[in-house]
Design an enzyme around this catalytic site. Structure first.
Site, PDB file in Angstrom:
ATOM      1  N   CYS A 117      71.445 -24.085 -39.795  1.00 35.59           N
ATOM      2  CA  CYS A 117      70.014 -24.036 -39.464  1.00 35.59           C
ATOM      3  C   CYS A 117      69.404 -22.652 -39.671  1.00 35.59           C
ATOM      4  CB  CYS A 117      69.787 -24.488 -38.029  1.00 35.59           C
ATOM      5  SG  CYS A 117      70.246 -26.206 -37.753  1.00 35.59           S
ATOM      6  N   HIS A 259      62.979 -21.758 -35.036  1.00 31.60           N
ATOM      7  CA  HIS A 259      63.740 -22.945 -35.407  1.00 31.60           C
ATOM      8  C   HIS A 259      63.407 -24.055 -34.411  1.00 31.60           C
ATOM      9  CE1 HIS A 259      66.801 -25.576 -36.733  1.00 31.60           C
ATOM     10  NE2 HIS A 259      67.669 -25.327 -35.771  1.00 31.60           N
ATOM     11  N   ASN A 289      64.725 -31.791 -35.909  1.00 27.34           N
ATOM     12  CA  ASN A 289      65.394 -30.598 -36.428  1.00 27.34           C
ATOM     13  C   ASN A 289      65.749 -30.841 -37.897  1.00 27.34           C
ATOM     14  OD1 ASN A 289      67.170 -28.569 -37.115  1.00 27.34           O
ATOM     15  ND2 ASN A 289      68.388 -28.688 -35.247  1.00 27.34           N
TER      16      ASN A 289
HETATM   17  N1  ACO Z   1      70.246 -41.095 -25.648  1.00 27.33           N
HETATM   18  C1  ACO Z   1      70.585 -41.317 -24.378  1.00 27.33           C
HETATM   19  N2  ACO Z   1      71.525 -40.599 -23.735  1.00 27.33           N
HETATM   20  C2  ACO Z   1      72.148 -39.631 -24.428  1.00 27.33           C
HETATM   21  C3  ACO Z   1      71.834 -39.361 -25.762  1.00 27.33           C
HETATM   22  C4  ACO Z   1      70.855 -40.132 -26.382  1.00 27.33           C
HETATM   23  N3  ACO Z   1      70.487 -39.937 -27.659  1.00 27.33           N
HETATM   24  N4  ACO Z   1      72.614 -38.332 -26.177  1.00 27.33           N
HETATM   25  C5  ACO Z   1      73.373 -37.975 -25.144  1.00 27.33           C
HETATM   26  N5  ACO Z   1      73.105 -38.754 -24.080  1.00 27.33           N
HETATM   27  C6  ACO Z   1      73.696 -38.724 -22.744  1.00 27.33           C
HETATM   28  C7  ACO Z   1      75.033 -38.031 -22.726  1.00 27.33           C
HETATM   29  O1  ACO Z   1      76.060 -38.921 -23.086  1.00 27.33           O
HETATM   30  C8  ACO Z   1      75.136 -37.585 -21.297  1.00 27.33           C
HETATM   31  O2  ACO Z   1      75.586 -38.661 -20.520  1.00 27.33           O
HETATM   32  P1  ACO Z   1      76.656 -38.414 -19.334  1.00 27.33           P
HETATM   33  O3  ACO Z   1      75.969 -37.483 -18.395  1.00 27.33           O
HETATM   34  O4  ACO Z   1      76.871 -39.790 -18.831  1.00 27.33           O
HETATM   35  O5  ACO Z   1      77.832 -37.794 -20.027  1.00 27.33           O
HETATM   36  C9  ACO Z   1      73.695 -37.297 -20.905  1.00 27.33           C
HETATM   37  O6  ACO Z   1      72.869 -37.955 -21.877  1.00 27.33           O
HETATM   38  C10 ACO Z   1      73.346 -35.823 -20.883  1.00 27.33           C
HETATM   39  O7  ACO Z   1      73.883 -35.234 -22.042  1.00 27.33           O
HETATM   40  P2  ACO Z   1      73.773 -33.682 -22.294  1.00 27.33           P
HETATM   41  O8  ACO Z   1      74.519 -33.329 -23.529  1.00 27.33           O
HETATM   42  O9  ACO Z   1      74.068 -32.927 -21.035  1.00 27.33           O
HETATM   43  O10 ACO Z   1      72.217 -33.562 -22.559  1.00 27.33           O
HETATM   44  P3  ACO Z   1      71.412 -32.245 -22.732  1.00 27.33           P
HETATM   45  O11 ACO Z   1      70.336 -32.210 -21.744  1.00 27.33           O
HETATM   46  O12 ACO Z   1      72.307 -31.044 -22.877  1.00 27.33           O
HETATM   47  O13 ACO Z   1      70.739 -32.483 -24.151  1.00 27.33           O
HETATM   48  C11 ACO Z   1      71.010 -31.886 -26.473  1.00 27.33           C
HETATM   49  C12 ACO Z   1      71.553 -32.689 -25.290  1.00 27.33           C
HETATM   50  C13 ACO Z   1      69.605 -32.358 -26.749  1.00 27.33           C
HETATM   51  C14 ACO Z   1      71.904 -32.118 -27.680  1.00 27.33           C
HETATM   52  C15 ACO Z   1      70.997 -30.388 -26.102  1.00 27.33           C
HETATM   53  O14 ACO Z   1      72.263 -30.013 -25.600  1.00 27.33           O
HETATM   54  C16 ACO Z   1      70.642 -29.511 -27.262  1.00 27.33           C
HETATM   55  O15 ACO Z   1      69.515 -29.441 -27.678  1.00 27.33           O
HETATM   56  N6  ACO Z   1      71.614 -28.730 -27.774  1.00 27.33           N
HETATM   57  C17 ACO Z   1      71.352 -27.767 -28.816  1.00 27.33           C
HETATM   58  C18 ACO Z   1      71.286 -28.403 -30.161  1.00 27.33           C
HETATM   59  C19 ACO Z   1      70.850 -27.350 -31.162  1.00 27.33           C
HETATM   60  O16 ACO Z   1      70.188 -26.396 -30.824  1.00 27.33           O
HETATM   61  N7  ACO Z   1      71.210 -27.471 -32.410  1.00 27.33           N
HETATM   62  C20 ACO Z   1      70.737 -26.446 -33.318  1.00 27.33           C
HETATM   63  C21 ACO Z   1      71.675 -26.077 -34.243  1.00 27.33           C
HETATM   64  S1  ACO Z   1      71.999 -27.423 -35.186  1.00 27.33           S
HETATM   65  C22 ACO Z   1      72.541 -26.890 -36.718  1.00 27.33           C
HETATM   66  O17 ACO Z   1      72.803 -25.750 -37.004  1.00 27.33           O
HETATM   67  C23 ACO Z   1      72.774 -27.971 -37.576  1.00 27.33           C
END
Ligand code: ACO
Length: 332
Positions: A117, A259, A289
């Site tokens: 990214c 980003h 993204n």
């Molecule tokens: N729909 C419903 N529930 C979901 C989904 C979904 N799409 N995805 C995950 N969940 C669930 C999980 O299984 C978890 O359930 P559990 O508590 O029973 O285990 C719950 O939701 C919470 O999951 P978390 O991972 O804690 O959710 P979080 O609030 O951290 O959000 C996210 C997840 C959006 C991925 C976040 O961590 C994030 O934005 N991370 C950074 C991603 C990023 O910045 N990427 C950039 C670089 S990418 C690149 O270089 C290609």
């Protein structure tokens, strides 16, 4: 050392595929909800390539628009750098395909830069050097990713987050006082496993076993990447300001073009920097993204909205797989 030539943006172009994939469409594909996606990320819809559309197609469209915007013809480009980690092929580079698509017959250099990214912001940091030193007059920098081609649409942890798109700029000489002010790029390879496509490279060539285990798709340790992202945006911008800002400080920045990975990451960055959220360009709701394309797509939106005026002081900042990050400070 002779004085560096001032370098800035001569042209800007963007492209997204026609097909739109909404959160409601994704509800039919994996166990998720529009409500979860919107509250956790800010994303409502994203654009997705057609089956026969790929990274170089999007990159070429954005590049054509950027070159026309600069008032140039493709033959006036001296170097092409394409920031992507979803290239058409492992070889040849997507940049070489773009060169051919543009009809550039001069034997100019063209190469891809892999920084996930951060690819576009990394490629800018590389490209500016060639203009500053007088080696090349016009450098085409592209950020393009076809994320839909590497996503597992059975994995709700990743497939809801990403979209496809491309953006391109032409770098060239600008009048003194405009253009690049300072920049920084960095990486922490200890986080290499946090965003990874396991199969398809030399570590694990594509095999039936790999395909059966869906190891060709991108996997992400979301929580770890989230922590890295929220910790790196503010220091990266501060570092870029230190590297040439000449007394300018964060409060002087009129616009931040970050980003677009997660609205909550942007809000956390605003808080850390002590800046109001309305100084940030946000379009994650419409594109998700798009990896290397997020920053130029947001630049395009900012310009269309009249937020980039001659003299506007702004920052670009990105982070991603590697783990990598980069930031740069510019005057439009
Ligand atoms: N729909 C419903 N529930 C979901 C989904 C979904 N799409 N995805 C995950 N969940 C669930 C999980 O299984 C978890 O359930 P559990 O508590 O029973 O285990 C719950 O939701 C919470 O999951 P978390 O991972 O804690 O959710 P979080 O609030 O951290 O959000 C996210 C997840 C959006 C991925 C976040 O961590 C994030 O934005 N991370 C950074 C991603 C990023 O910045 N990427 C950039 C670089 S990418 C690149 O270089 C290609």
């Amino acid at each position: 050392m002779p004085d560096l030539i001032p370098v800035g943006f001569l042209g800007l172009g963007t492209f997204v595929p026609q097909r739109v994939l909404t959160n409601h469409d994704l509800e039919q594909m994996v166990e998720t909800s529009d409500e979860w996606i919107v509250t956790r990320t800010g994303i409502r819809e994203r654009h997705i390539c057609a089956d026969d559309e790929c990274t170089s197609d999007m990159a070429t469209a954005a590049a054509r628009a950027a070159i026309a915007d600069a008032g140039l013809t493709p033959d006036q480009i001296d170097l092409i750098i394409c920031g992507t980690y979803t290239p058409d092929h492992l070889t040849p580079s997507t940049a070489c395909i773009v060169q051919a698509n543009l009809g550039v017959t001069r034997p100019i250099p063209a190469f891809d830069l892999s920084a996930a990214c951060s690819g576009f912001v990394y490629a800018l940091s590389v490209g500016v050097n060639f203009v500053q030193t007088g080696m090349y007059r016009h450098v085409l920098v592209v950020g393009a990713d076809a994320m839909s081609k590497v996503l597992d649409y059975q994995d709700r942890n990743t497939c809801v987050l990403f979209g496809d798109g491309a953006g391109a700029v032409v770098l060239g000489r600008v009048e003194p006082g405009r253009g690049l002010i300072g920049h920084t790029i960095g990486a922490d390879g200890r986080g290499a496993e946090q965003i990874i496509m396991h199969a398809g490279g030399s570590r694990e060539p594509i095999s039936l076993d790999a395909l059966n285990n869906r190891r060709q798709y991108m996997r992400m340790a979301g929580r770890e990447v989230y922590k890295f992202a929220t910790s790196i945006v503010a220091p990266a911008i501060e570092d870029a300001l230190r590297n040439g800002g000449n007394g300018l400080c964060v409060q002087d920045l009129e616009l931040i073009i970050p980003h677009q990975a997660n609205m909550r990451i942007i809000e956390a960055a605003a808080k850390k920097l002590g800046l109001p959220i309305d100084r940030f360009v946000v379009n994650i709701d419409r594109y998700g993204n798009t990896s290397g394309a997020t920053v130029p797509l947001a630049m395009g939106d900012a310009r269309a909205a009249g937020r980039l005026q001659p003299g506007t002081l702004f920052a670009l900042v990105a982070f991603g797989g590697g783990l990598t990050y980069g930031a740069s400070i510019w005057r439009w």
